[in-house]
Design a protein around this motif. Structure first.
Motif, PDB file in Angstrom:
ATOM      1  N   VAL A 121       0.994  -1.428   0.413  1.00 19.04           N
ATOM      2  CA  VAL A 121       0.033   0.207  -0.456  1.00 19.04           C
ATOM      3  C   VAL A 121       1.219   1.069  -0.220  1.00 19.04           C
ATOM      4  O   VAL A 121       1.308   1.267   0.681  1.00 19.04           O
ATOM      5  N   PRO A 122       0.821   1.831  -1.134  1.00 22.97           N
ATOM      6  CA  PRO A 122       1.361   3.255  -0.967  1.00 22.97           C
ATOM      7  C   PRO A 122       1.252   4.034   0.336  1.00 22.97           C
ATOM      8  O   PRO A 122       0.193   4.089   0.422  1.00 22.97           O
ATOM      9  N   PHE A 123       1.888   4.830   0.179  1.00 24.79           N
ATOM     10  CA  PHE A 123       2.202   4.949   2.066  1.00 24.79           C
ATOM     11  C   PHE A 123       0.955   6.688   1.955  1.00 24.79           C
ATOM     12  O   PHE A 123       0.772   7.291   2.698  1.00 24.79           O
ATOM     13  N   THR A 124       0.862   7.116   0.473  1.00 23.79           N
ATOM     14  CA  THR A 124       0.228   8.091   0.512  1.00 23.79           C
ATOM     15  C   THR A 124      -1.630   7.974   0.450  1.00 23.79           C
ATOM     16  O   THR A 124      -2.422   8.818   0.503  1.00 23.79           O
ATOM     17  N   ILE A 125      -1.922   7.156   0.553  1.00 28.52           N
ATOM     18  CA  ILE A 125      -3.496   6.261   0.452  1.00 28.52           C
ATOM     19  C   ILE A 125      -3.777   6.533   1.317  1.00 28.52           C
ATOM     20  O   ILE A 125      -5.438   7.317   1.846  1.00 28.52           O
ATOM     21  N   PRO A 126      -3.705   6.236   2.986  1.00 27.43           N
ATOM     22  CA  PRO A 126      -3.552   6.211   4.033  1.00 27.43           C
ATOM     23  C   PRO A 126      -4.217   8.333   4.606  1.00 27.43           C
ATOM     24  O   PRO A 126      -5.280   8.688   4.862  1.00 27.43           O
ATOM     25  N   LEU A 127      -3.070   8.909   3.927  1.00 23.29           N
ATOM     26  CA  LEU A 127      -3.234  10.221   4.117  1.00 23.29           C
ATOM     27  C   LEU A 127      -4.575  10.791   3.122  1.00 23.29           C
ATOM     28  O   LEU A 127      -4.932  11.698   3.360  1.00 23.29           O
ATOM     29  N   SER A 128      -4.353  10.173   2.492  1.00 25.71           N
ATOM     30  CA  SER A 128      -5.345  10.376   1.782  1.00 25.71           C
ATOM     31  C   SER A 128      -7.112  10.446   2.117  1.00 25.71           C
ATOM     32  O   SER A 128      -8.243  11.333   2.000  1.00 25.71           O
ATOM     33  N   TRP A 129      -6.813   9.290   2.189  1.00 25.37           N
ATOM     34  CA  TRP A 129      -8.310   8.575   2.942  1.00 25.37           C
ATOM     35  C   TRP A 129      -8.524   9.786   4.149  1.00 25.37           C
ATOM     36  O   TRP A 129      -9.775  10.244   4.815  1.00 25.37           O
ATOM     37  N   PHE A 130      -7.274  10.118   5.618  1.00 24.23           N
ATOM     38  CA  PHE A 130      -7.760  11.191   6.473  1.00 24.23           C
ATOM     39  C   PHE A 130      -8.255  13.001   5.981  1.00 24.23           C
ATOM     40  O   PHE A 130      -9.162  12.909   6.519  1.00 24.23           O
ATOM     41  N   TYR A 131      -7.464  13.042   4.856  1.00 30.17           N
ATOM     42  CA  TYR A 131      -7.968  14.559   4.341  1.00 30.17           C
ATOM     43  C   TYR A 131      -8.975  14.304   4.174  1.00 30.17           C
ATOM     44  O   TYR A 131     -10.000  15.203   3.982  1.00 30.17           O
ATOM     45  N   VAL A 132      -9.682  13.338   3.056  1.00 25.06           N
ATOM     46  CA  VAL A 132     -10.564  13.575   1.932  1.00 25.06           C
ATOM     47  C   VAL A 132     -11.130  12.795   3.147  1.00 25.06           C
ATOM     48  O   VAL A 132     -12.883  13.827   3.437  1.00 25.06           O
ATOM     49  N   GLY A 133     -11.115  12.493   4.085  1.00 23.73           N
ATOM     50  CA  GLY A 133     -12.173  12.009   5.823  1.00 23.73           C
ATOM     51  C   GLY A 133     -12.750  12.845   6.715  1.00 23.73           C
ATOM     52  O   GLY A 133     -13.705  13.264   6.829  1.00 23.73           O
ATOM     53  N   LEU A 134     -12.262  13.703   6.737  1.00 26.73           N
ATOM     54  CA  LEU A 134     -12.503  14.791   7.923  1.00 26.73           C
ATOM     55  C   LEU A 134     -13.333  15.660   7.023  1.00 26.73           C
ATOM     56  O   LEU A 134     -13.946  16.501   7.679  1.00 26.73           O
ATOM     57  N   VAL A 135     -12.710  16.329   5.508  1.00 27.09           N
ATOM     58  CA  VAL A 135     -13.608  17.281   5.167  1.00 27.09           C
ATOM     59  C   VAL A 135     -15.140  16.765   4.801  1.00 27.09           C
ATOM     60  O   VAL A 135     -16.062  17.990   5.452  1.00 27.09           O
ATOM     61  N   SER A 136     -15.034  15.274   4.751  1.00 22.83           N
ATOM     62  CA  SER A 136     -16.465  14.913   4.234  1.00 22.83           C
ATOM     63  C   SER A 136     -17.431  14.884   5.853  1.00 22.83           C
ATOM     64  O   SER A 136     -18.381  15.264   5.746  1.00 22.83           O
ATOM     65  N   TYR A 137     -16.698  14.391   7.224  1.00 23.62           N
ATOM     66  CA  TYR A 137     -17.033  14.463   8.424  1.00 23.62           C
ATOM     67  C   TYR A 137     -17.167  16.140   8.850  1.00 23.62           C
ATOM     68  O   TYR A 137     -18.795  16.281   9.263  1.00 23.62           O
ATOM     69  N   LEU A 138     -16.780  17.089   8.093  1.00 22.90           N
ATOM     70  CA  LEU A 138     -16.794  18.339   9.164  1.00 22.90           C
ATOM     71  C   LEU A 138     -17.545  19.039   8.093  1.00 22.90           C
ATOM     72  O   LEU A 138     -18.560  19.329   8.937  1.00 22.90           O
ATOM     73  N   ILE A 139     -18.165  18.791   6.701  1.00 20.35           N
ATOM     74  CA  ILE A 139     -19.111  19.235   5.907  1.00 20.35           C
ATOM     75  C   ILE A 139     -20.854  18.484   6.671  1.00 20.35           C
ATOM     76  O   ILE A 139     -21.586  19.354   6.601  1.00 20.35           O
ATOM     77  N   ALA A 140     -20.881  17.301   7.075  1.00 17.28           N
ATOM     78  CA  ALA A 140     -22.010  16.980   7.306  1.00 17.28           C
ATOM     79  C   ALA A 140     -22.006  17.192   8.984  1.00 17.28           C
ATOM     80  O   ALA A 140     -23.146  17.611   8.927  1.00 17.28           O
ATOM     81  N   LEU A 141     -21.125  17.004   9.872  1.00 13.74           N
ATOM     82  CA  LEU A 141     -21.045  17.754  11.148  1.00 13.74           C
ATOM     83  C   LEU A 141     -21.832  19.005  11.225  1.00 13.74           C
ATOM     84  O   LEU A 141     -22.920  19.400  11.715  1.00 13.74           O
ATOM     85  N   GLY A 142     -21.683  19.767  10.111  1.00 16.24           N
ATOM     86  CA  GLY A 142     -21.461  21.460   9.851  1.00 16.24           C
ATOM     87  C   GLY A 142     -23.170  22.089   9.919  1.00 16.24           C
ATOM     88  O   GLY A 142     -24.389  22.008  10.201  1.00 16.24           O
ATOM     89  N   GLY A 143     -23.552  20.759   8.648  1.00 16.85           N
ATOM     90  CA  GLY A 143     -24.890  20.584   8.130  1.00 16.85           C
ATOM     91  C   GLY A 143     -26.131  20.644   9.079  1.00 16.85           C
ATOM     92  O   GLY A 143     -27.184  20.580   9.157  1.00 16.85           O
ATOM     93  N   LEU A 144     -25.859  19.282  10.171  1.00 20.61           N
ATOM     94  CA  LEU A 144     -26.688  18.365  11.117  1.00 20.61           C
ATOM     95  C   LEU A 144     -26.618  18.871  12.459  1.00 20.61           C
ATOM     96  O   LEU A 144     -27.281  18.894  13.489  1.00 20.61           O
ATOM     97  N   GLN A 145     -25.886  20.331  12.182  1.00 23.68           N
ATOM     98  CA  GLN A 145     -26.205  21.524  13.289  1.00 23.68           C
ATOM     99  C   GLN A 145     -27.809  21.593  13.829  1.00 23.68           C
ATOM    100  O   GLN A 145     -28.144  22.405  14.722  1.00 23.68           O
ATOM    101  N   VAL A 146     -28.697  21.228  12.838  1.00 24.46           N
ATOM    102  CA  VAL A 146     -30.033  21.771  12.732  1.00 24.46           C
ATOM    103  C   VAL A 146     -30.506  21.031  13.962  1.00 24.46           C
ATOM    104  O   VAL A 146     -31.450  21.047  14.774  1.00 24.46           O
ATOM    105  N   ALA A 147     -29.976  19.431  14.248  1.00 20.21           N
ATOM    106  CA  ALA A 147     -29.973  18.951  15.579  1.00 20.21           C
ATOM    107  C   ALA A 147     -29.902  18.980  16.520  1.00 20.21           C
ATOM    108  O   ALA A 147     -29.239  18.948  17.088  1.00 20.21           O
TER     109      ALA A 147
END
Length: 306
Positions: A121-147
């Motif tokens: 596994v290229p060492f860059t692959i888990p890094l891409s999981w991290f940065y796209v995963g975090l921005v995806s999570y934050l976008i969801a977290l921000g929108g769900l503040q309606v709850a």
């Protein structure tokens, strides 16, 4: 503007700037070898360097930009509390996948994405999981503040929606990166969805949900309250990476994944950003101890004044 903010913006601009070079090289130059032959010697050297290291630089700059953003806005505990599980668990999942075929299916990485951990596994692959995963999570977290005042609903919802946004990105990226004239990984089995097995997407959902769940547990009940302007950076990172994947897949003939990705990824991300409150916590760092002390001090001053 503070030094870390400047560094964050430089990394983001560099991350986005590498994308057109990838488009030109993968979509136009490589399919036409005569263009490479006709390049001057320095042009051929630059082309070889960009093809061998362009993907690595792109991922490193993206990971650095998101790490700086997380440190500045979330604090060290939340930054590392998400990044460490994301990198470690995604790497474990990828190593298991390349060895056993579970949870993604039978696949293997080729060259072009940097040094391979355990030769798999290229060492860059888990890094891409991290940065796209975090921005995806934050976008969801921000929108769900309606709850409001429903921490559990917001936690579970952010994990579920964030994992879907993360998977939708791969939904568009995978066809071009694994089945065009030059590819970075290959499937050992013929899948029903444009050569990919459905198991791949189940594996992405499960892996993303796993490390987002661990990150949420580490963050605890005090979830950050983000504002729409503060979500601008995660949205730009997410949409730019989606665009990169969409251009590669679209020009390679994989238009259906691109259209579906627009529905499953882009539209939900924009809606979540739009419904995020205009104003969040004051100050640069969300829910930081410094911010808490400032609010306590201000409250004390107000009481004394009364």
């Amino acid at each position: 503007m503070k030094p870390l903010e400047i560094a964050q913006r430089i990394c983001l601009m560099g991350h986005i700037a590498t994308m057109p070079f990838g488009w030109v090289g993968l979509l136009f130059i490589l399919p036409n070898p005569e263009m490479i032959v006709n390049l001057p010697p320095i042009g051929q050297t630059l082309f070889r360097v960009s093809m061998s290291g362009g993907g690595v630089v792109n991922i490193l700059l993206g990971a650095a930009a998101v790490a700086l953003y997380a440190y500045r806005t979330l604090g060290v505990r939340r930054w590392l509390g998400f990044m460490v599980p994301a990198v470690c668990l995604s790497l474990s999942s990828e190593l298991m996948g390349t060895c056993t075929g579970f949870p993604f299916g039978d696949y293997g990485y080729l060259s072009g994405l940097g040094y391979k951990i355990a030769g798999l596994v290229p060492f860059t692959i888990p890094l891409s999981w991290f940065y796209v995963g975090l921005v995806s999570y934050l976008i969801a977290l921000g929108g769900l503040q309606v709850a409001q005042n429903r921490t559990m609903i917001r936690q579970v919802g952010a994990i579920a929606v964030g994992a879907v946004l993360l998977t939708a990105w791969d939904f568009v990226l995978d066809p071009a990166m694994s089945q065009t004239i030059i590819h970075f990984w290959e499937w050992g089995q013929e899948g029903p969805f444009f050569g990919m097995p459905y198991q791949n997407f189940a594996g992405w959902l499960a892996t993303g949900a796993l490390f987002m769940s661990v990150g949420t547990w580490i963050w605890g009940q005090e979830l950050p309250q983000v504002s729409r302007p503060q979500l601008g950076f995660p949205l730009v990172v997410y949409l730019s990476n989606f665009t990169y994947a969409a251009v590669l897949s679209g020009f390679s003939g994989f238009t259906i994944p691109v259209v579906l990705g627009m529905i499953v990824a882009v539209m939900p991300a924009l809606i979540l950003w739009w419904i995020t409150p205009e104003k969040g916590d004051e100050g640069e760092r969300l829910n930081s101890p410094a911010g808490d002390r400032n609010r306590v001090t201000q409250t004390t001053v107000n009481v004394v004044a009364k």
